[in-house]
Scaffold this active site. Structure first.
Site, PDB file in Angstrom:
ATOM      1  N   GLY A 658      45.628  39.283  38.567  1.00  0.00           N
ATOM      2  CA  GLY A 658      45.355  37.907  38.143  1.00  0.00           C
ATOM      3  C   GLY A 658      44.357  37.172  39.030  1.00  0.00           C
ATOM      4  N   GLU A 659      44.262  37.588  40.293  1.00  0.00           N
ATOM      5  CA  GLU A 659      43.381  36.860  41.212  1.00  0.00           C
ATOM      6  C   GLU A 659      41.919  37.200  40.927  1.00  0.00           C
ATOM      7  OE1 GLU A 659      44.569  37.538  45.300  1.00  0.00           O
ATOM      8  OE2 GLU A 659      46.634  37.891  44.618  1.00  0.00           O
ATOM      9  N   SER A 660      41.068  36.168  41.031  1.00  0.00           N
ATOM     10  CA  SER A 660      39.664  36.348  40.668  1.00  0.00           C
ATOM     11  C   SER A 660      38.962  37.343  41.595  1.00  0.00           C
ATOM     12  CB  SER A 660      38.937  35.001  40.694  1.00  0.00           C
ATOM     13  OG  SER A 660      39.052  34.423  41.995  1.00  0.00           O
TER      14      SER A 660
END
Length: 1468
Positions: A658-660
């Site tokens: 989920g983290e960019s």
């Protein structure tokens, strides 16, 4: 192909050219035939106003060219002199073709002309040798496919269409068909297909004929494939279809009726397809699209293509036709679903039709497809992809057809379709057959039927296992299919249905395939366990030779081991990633020092990993994780792949974090790999990265419900401006990506676990990439290379499934199917040494026998007889026990439970427990005493108080019929009698006795388990009373145990400990006589009897076991003493030579000694002892003392007549001969040291013998007492032969002779006359014995220093016997005898120089002491013996004190010795 074969004129001419009449006749015949066809056409034309009127009117107009050409032909045919095959066929066919091509002719005329052409084609006038045949065939095809006629009515139109079909099929079936070009073959097929579509609006008959013709054409064309050389040429691009090469001038080939206002119209080519006609619209639409593609695809290669298409037909036309057929399967995509004017629903009809044609092509082309890469490629990609999609359609008909095609493909081309087959089973069969994904019952049933068909292919499951289950990149298809069959056979809370039986058939087909392979070698004994000793990259394991089992079998087993370990590693990883990787390092699947590539390959190729964890690992910023990520991306093959497809495949393998930052790292790795392999129009990897990001954002935008305002195509294109190295990407390219994402979401949260995935387009592209690199397909042979591993996987669920079906089944044919399955499972388990599986099977089957159920029914025998299932199960259990007993372990307990139940019901044959040697054994001696209660040969003990009314098969039967029981019994019905008869027959078919009689062939471990099971089934004996039923069971089990012990005499060591302990338990816990202890004791004796001859090394062990008999409770021992003794006697007589050790003889003599005082048993006991001792037959140094002691006990025993005691004494006396013999042998044959030791031992034995006789000399019975003295004398006088040492003689005098004399004296003085009769006679015999023995030894012993002492002992006994009072008065007879003996002794001593007066120097004590004592007995004896001696010299001189002192000392020593010996004697 059903081609018409006439004996043509041409053949006749060729074969018999000299027969001119025949030649002319045949030429004329053919001319007549063609003439008649011309006449037929002209006749029909005349009926038409247009042709007929002009012909009759007689105006100046010339006749029509069509009629003129026909008439001209008519004039010529009878004038041709040449043979027909030298004449150009165009000459006699062209007029008919002109009629067919004419737009002016009506349907009837065209129909007749077509018939004429058909007739000419079928006459075999035209073949490949005919002049200009190629042109003629092309003319026919061109004309018929371009046929024009006026449509007058629908019926005649259908007739013409049928005739067109008929002629085109005749062209393909003609001998000259090989001359047709690729183009013309394509034209024929296309024309037929157009008629098939056209027929949709016509009559049913035309529909059927058109479809049939199409099938025949395809069959005809593809049957030619095996004969075609592999001249694969560069053909047009894949997008071409049949329609490109359809010959002629025009480009649109759809038949359309153009109706005029009055209802009549011309039937001709029309560029405008009628929109109301479904068929024409469909085909025109399809044809138009493909034509455009064809024209684009042809490009510069157009000339080459045209050249290929004009050559004689072969692979090029087949490729086009097959591609066309494949396109029919996705016709649904080309045509709107609303058009359904044909008779059958289009969504089912067209694919079904196409599938039927493809199936025919594959059936006839067969394995030849693999020789032509272009055709094979069509099958691998387009066809299979379509089959996958159609397989999931709702139509059971389509699914059935798809499955048939896949089965054919498996049969012919499986080596080329490894991954396609995996996909088909995973995504179609397994999905549908489970019924989870909304599949209807019909779909489930069709899928299951297809699976069962595959299972019936002998090598199918093996190949699935070897190629897929053992490949780390493939799913476990074999396991999934086997589990599916097992689960589908299970009726869960429902009655048995056809589906359950179907699944069972499949399961049993697999099992029976394994069972059949067993006889072909390579069973499990050759397989070695797989283990990894060191790290090797698991994804790089290769096989040297995929066709040689010596190479591929170890290879696939190793791969399967790796795959299993990876799955375990995945399980550990899902719980704790660190521990998971450590586990894999421990099993050598990952290196001790982790490297990025190995971890990346673990993530890439291991099924069942938690994709969230993998995503987190790959997105991590740690340097090692970043390296793993790039290696992971490197495992993908993105060549020639669209960006969205590549991205879909990449993101399917893990969950995008989920983290960019993590997303960026992941997409960077992806973009780098994608740009490296498929740069296409991308300028650099940054362009790939930006576009990938853009696609992820578009995907979220389009498919996230929370985004209300969706991105448009224009927005997407605007967002991606200038990203391609500062330039714009092509708008069409971006547009295509946009629509692909909108239509089909990229799943950033992929499915977890092992479900059966859907075959998406991107997955199919990936599959095609993988199929180029996958390992070669392994073709299994008929040997059982992998069956051990496969069966171990599926055995548990299989047994459970067959058992449940068997339980629920109600029909005998289903029972039989299950039984066949059970037997196959047993065979495989046994041959692959899977003992646990066999035990499970036995346990399962025993439940179905109903024999283990609590007997609540009144007549269990009749119930059993009526229960077919129970009877079949029973026979199967015992069949397995007899055939595969070697591999049964704990299952023996269940089998014994069944046997015991049958025993309790009285259903076992009477001799089930007998062993093979029983018949030769003799029962008890019938002539003496009471008969033996249990002769060792008896096989069946009827235990005490058993409630069973009868035993044995006939016993039960008679019981059923009996009318004289306490309660009046009804006459049995016919049904009852039949049931009973069935029961008896079943038991007979079980061959239960074979289990025990054939136990000698059982493997050691199985035999041991059988024995333990018998001991377990017998139960532990309880002190005190047990129920009669329990005792009966225990007796029966003991019988069986003894039977197998006797049958396995060569392996007695294996069984002995358990058998002995069991018998010991029985013996020691029994306090009253009963059948069980009787069986135990006699069984033990019987085992010893039978085994002693064969097992000398075990003789001591066996004989020691007989000591158990000595431990019997007194009451028990007394009850069976006589029978025990008889058996011991029999044992001794049979095996005396085999008993060597002292311990063994001690046991035997102990048993015999006990019987000496038993009234019934003593005779048998003495008989056995006599056998051993008579003439020393079986006397040995080891048993001598023991036998002598036993004989003494018989001599002393008062049971029976005195005669037996006398015989016992004779045995003792006779044994001296043995000692003499042994002594002589020792001197002659042994070394000096050994001989002296042996002689010493013999001396000790002799001493024990005479001591034994001394004891019997004190017997009350006169006859025995006197005989004992005589026997003792015999032994003492016979001792010289033994060469006894002086020490032994001195000892003998002290402890035997003197003691015996003293004891007898004491008895004579102290006991009453009633107890000891005629003691006087005994004393006389004893005194004679003393004298005789002394005189025999006097010379030899006189040199000893102790001789004087011994001689004084003799004199003192004589003196006492002179003075003894018998019955209160002295015995004159005894006195006379003593005097006589004394005198005789003195004379002999004098004669031998022992008793002489020596010089006075030093004194002569012997002389003096002798006369001291003799004078006390008889003073006159000295003068009688030494008449010449001066009496005065006898008197001692007063001054000779030294002599008197010495003499006194000797005298006192002698008297004290006498006293001591008297004490010893009385003590003894």
């Amino acid at each position: 192909m059903g081609r018409l074969k006439l004996q043509s004129g041409i053949k006749a001419i060729e074969e018999e050219p000299e027969d001119c009449d025949a030649v002319n006749s045949n030429k004329t015949t053919l001319a007549c035939m063609i003439n008649s066809e011309i006449g037929a056409v002209l006749a029909v034309m005349r009926r038409n106003v247009r042709w007929g009127g002009r012909y009759i009117s007689g105006d100046d107009q010339l006749e029509h060219s069509l009629i003129q050409s026909l008439k001209a032909l008519r004039r010529q045919i009878f004038l041709w002199q040449h043979q027909w095959h030298t004449i150009n066929p165009a000459l006699y066919i062209q007029p008919f073709l002109d009629v067919i091509l004419s737009a002016e002719t009506g349907a009837p005329i065209t129909g007749v002309a077509l018939s004429s052409v058909y007739k000419i084609l079928t006459l075999d006038v035209i073949d490949q040798n005919t002049v200009n045949v190629e042109d003629a065939m092309h003319l026919v095809v061109d004309a018929v496919t371009s046929c024009r006629f006026e449509v007058t009515d629908p019926a005649s139109e259908e007739v013409v269409l049928m005739k067109i079909l008929q002629v085109l099929l005749a062209c393909m079936k003609s001998k000259a068909s090989v001359m047709l070009s690729n183009q013309h073959v394509c034209t024929i097929v296309n024309t037929c297909f157009r008629i098939v579509h056209q027929a949709g609006t016509k009559g049913e008959l035309l529909q059927r004929i058109a479809r049939h013709t199409m099938h025949e054409l395809v069959r005809c064309i593809f049957s030619h494939l095996p004969n075609v050389d592999n001249t694969e040429c560069a053909l047009v691009n894949r997008t071409n279809t049949v329609t490109q090469e359809i010959g002629g001038v025009d480009r649109d080939y759809t038949f359309v009726g153009k109706h005029t206002e009055n209802g009549n119209g011309n039937y001709e080519y029309d560029d405008q397809a009628s929109s109301t006609n479904f068929a024409s619209n469909a085909s025109a639409g399809t044809v138009a699209t493909v034509m455009e593609e064809s024209i684009i695809g042809a490009g510069n290669g157009k000339e080459a293509v045209e050249h290929l298409m004009t050559e004689p037909y072969g692979v090029p036309s087949m490729v086009e036709i097959f591609h066309f057929l494949c396109s029919l399967l996705n016709a649904v995509e080309h045509v709107g679903m609303g058009l359904r004017s044909n008779t059958i629903a289009f969504d089912e009809d067209v694919p079904l039709f196409g599938l039927g044609l493809i199936n025919s092509a594959i059936e006839l082309g067969g394995s030849s497809f693999r020789d032509h890469p272009r055709l094979l490629n069509l099958i691998q990609d387009e066809l299979f992809h379509n089959l996958m999609q159609l397989g999931l359609s709702m139509s059971p008909l389509i699914l059935s057809m798809v499955c048939s095609i896949v089965l054919n493909l498996y049969h012919h081309l499986r080596t080329e379709l490894k991954l396609q087959l995996e996909a088909f089973f995973s995504c179609v069969i397994l999905r549908l057959a489970q019924g989870r994904y909304g599949a209807s019952y019909q779909q489930q049933e069709v899928a299951m039927e297809a699976l069962v068909d595959f299972c019936r292919q002998k090598t199918f499951m093996v190949e699935m296992y070897a190629n897929l289950d053992c490949d780390i990149t493939c799913s476990n298809v074999f396991e999934d299919l086997a589990n599916l069959l097992s689960k589908s056979a299970f009726p869960v809370n429902c009655p048995l249905s056809a589906m359950h039986i179907l699944a069972l058939d499949g399961l049993i087909a697999v099992i029976q395939g394994m069972a059949e392979r067993i006889g072909n070698g390579s069973v499990s004994s050759e397989l070695v366990p797989v283990s990894l000793e060191e790290y090797t990259p698991f994804w790089m394991v290769k096989c040297d030779n995929y066709s040689d089992p010596c190479h591929w079998v170890p290879f696939v087993r190793r791969r399967k081991y790796i795959k299993r370990r990876l799955m375990i590693g995945a399980d550990h990883f899902n719980r704790d990633p660190k521990k998971g990787l450590e586990f894999l390092q421990g099993t050598h699947l990952l290196p001790d020092k982790l490297d990025p590539q190995s971890v990346a390959c673990f993530f890439r190729y291991t099924a069942g990993l938690d994709k969230n964890l993998v995503g987190d690992f790959l997105g991590n910023h740690d340097e090692f994780c970043v390296q793993v990520l790039h290696e992971f991306a490197g495992t993908f093959d993105f060549q020639e792949m669209n960006l969205d497809t590549a991205l879909r495949l990449f993101l399917e393998t893990f969950r995008l974090p989920g983290e960019s930052q993590k997303i960026q790292r992941v997409l960077e790795a992806f973009s780098e790999r994608y740009y490296e392999q498929s740069p296409q129009i991308l300028a650099n990897k940054d362009a790939a990265l930006l576009l990938s990001y853009s696609l992820i954002m578009l995907n979220t935008d389009q498919h996230n419900v929370q985004v209300k305002k969706k991105m448009t195509e224009g927005d997407f294109i605007r967002n991606n401006r200038h990203i391609n190295g500062g330039n714009d990407l092509p708008q069409e390219f971006l547009s295509e990506l946009y629509h692909s994402i909108c239509k089909n979401e990229i799943r950033t949260t992929p499915e977890q676990g092992f479900g059966f995935p859907e075959m998406t387009p991107s997955r199919w592209i990936d599959l095609m990439h993988k199929s180029k690199k996958t390992a070669p397909f392994i073709v299994a042979n008929s040997r059982a290379h992998l069956d051990h591993d496969m069966f171990a996987t599926m055995s548990g669920p299989t047994i459970a499934a067959i058992s449940v079906v068997f339980d629920h089944a109600e029909h005998e044919d289903v029972y039989q199917t299950c039984i066949d399955g059970f037997l196959a499972v047993a065979k495989i388990s046994a041959c692959h040494h899977l003992e646990d599986v066999l035990d499970d099977l036995v346990v399962s089957l025993c439940k179905f026998t109903t024999l283990l159920n609590a007997s609540s029914v009144e007549e269990p025998v009749l119930v059993f007889g009526d229960d077919t299932k129970a009877r079949m199960a029973t026979v199967t259990v015992f069949t397995i026990a007899n055939r595969y007993g070697d591999y049964i372990r704990t299952g023996w307990r269940n089998i014994l439970d069944c046997i015991l139940r049958l025993h309790k019901l009285g259903l076992l044959p009477a001799r089930v427990a007998s062993d093979a040697a029983d018949e030769s054994e003799v029962a008890a001696d019938p002539g003496h005493g009471k008969p033996v209660a249990n002769s060792l040969s008896s096989a069946h003990i009827q235990s005490m108080g058993t409630p069973r009314r009868s035993s044995g098969l006939m016993g039960r039967f008679s019981q059923l019929l009996s009318l004289d029981t306490e309660e009046p019994r009804l006459q049995p019905t016919e049904q009852q009698l039949a049931a009973h008869q069935r029961t008896l027959q079943t038991i007979q078919n079980c061959h239960i006795d074979s289990i025990f009689t054939e136990s000698k062939f059982l493997q050691a471990e199985s035999l041991l388990q059988l024995a333990r099971a018998l001991i377990w089934a017998a139960g532990r004996p309880q002190k005190g009373s047990s129920s009669p039923e329990d005792e009966d069971t225990a007796v029966f089990c003991l019988e069986l145990l003894i039977a197998i012990t006797l049958n396995n005499r060569d392996r007695i060591v294996l069984l002995w400990q358990g058998v002995y302990e069991h018998i010991a338990n029985i013996v020691q816990s029994t306090v009253m006589p009963c059948a069980l202890v009787e069986k135990a004791v006699f069984g033990l004796l019987r085992i010893c009897q039978r085994l002693l001859p064969y097992k000398e090394n075990l003789a001591d062990e066996l004989l020691r076991s007989l000591q158990l008999v000595l431990k019997l409770d007194a009451r028990v021992a007394d009850a069976y003493c006589e029978q025990i003794t008889q058996e011991v006697s029999r044992l001794v007589k049979a095996n005396a030579n085999h008993i060597r050790s002292q311990m063994g003889w001690r046991t035997i003599t102990s048993l015999l000694s006990i019987t000496a005082r038993h009234p019934e048993a003593s005779e048998a006991g003495f008989d056995a002892l006599s056998f051993i001792m008579s003439e020393g037959a079986h006397l040995l140094p080891a048993n001598y003392v023991l036998c002598v002691d036993a004989a003494r006990q018989f001599a002393e025993a008062r049971v029976g007549q005195a005669e037996r005691s006398v015989r016992a004494l004779d045995l003792m006396a006779g044994s001296v001969d043995c000692l003499t013999r042994w002594a002589n042998e020792a001197k002659e044959e042994m070394e000096e040291d050994d001989a002296s030791k042996m002689l010493q031992d013999i001396g000790d034995m002799w001493l024990r013998l005479v001591q034994g006789l001394r004891k019997v000399c004190l017997e009350q019975r006169e006859e025995v007492r006197n005989h004992a003295l005589q026997s003792l004398q015999k032994c003492l006088t016979g001792g010289n032969g033994i060469q006894l040492s002086h020490g032994i003689w001195l000892q003998c005098f002290d402890v035997v002779i003197f003691t015996m004399l003293d004891d007898l004296l004491e008895i004579a003085l102290g006991q009453s006359q009633k107890d000891y009769r005629n003691m006087e006679g005994t004393l006389i015999i004893a005194m004679k014995l003393l004298s005789k023995v002394f005189l025999q030894l006097v010379h030899e012993l006189s040199q000893l220093s102790t001789f004087c002492k011994m001689w004084l002992g003799v004199l003192s006994r004589m003196e006492k016997y002179m003075k003894v009072k018998v019955r209160g008065k002295k015995s004159e007879k005894l006195q006379e005898i003593v005097l006589e003996l004394l005198k005789n002794t003195l004379v002999v001593m004098k004669t031998k120089g022992v008793l002489v007066q020596r010089s006075a120097l030093g004194g002569d004590s012997l002389w003096e002491l002798t006369w001291l004592h003799v004078n006390n007995i008889a003073p006159s004896l000295q003068s009688e013996v030494f008449p010449d001696q001066d009496p005065n010299q006898m008197v001692l001189k007063q001054g000779d004190t030294s002599v008197s002192v010495v003499s006194a000392e000797i005298a006192s020593a002698a008297s004290s010795d006498t006293a001591a010996s008297e004490g010893a004697g009385s003590g003894g």
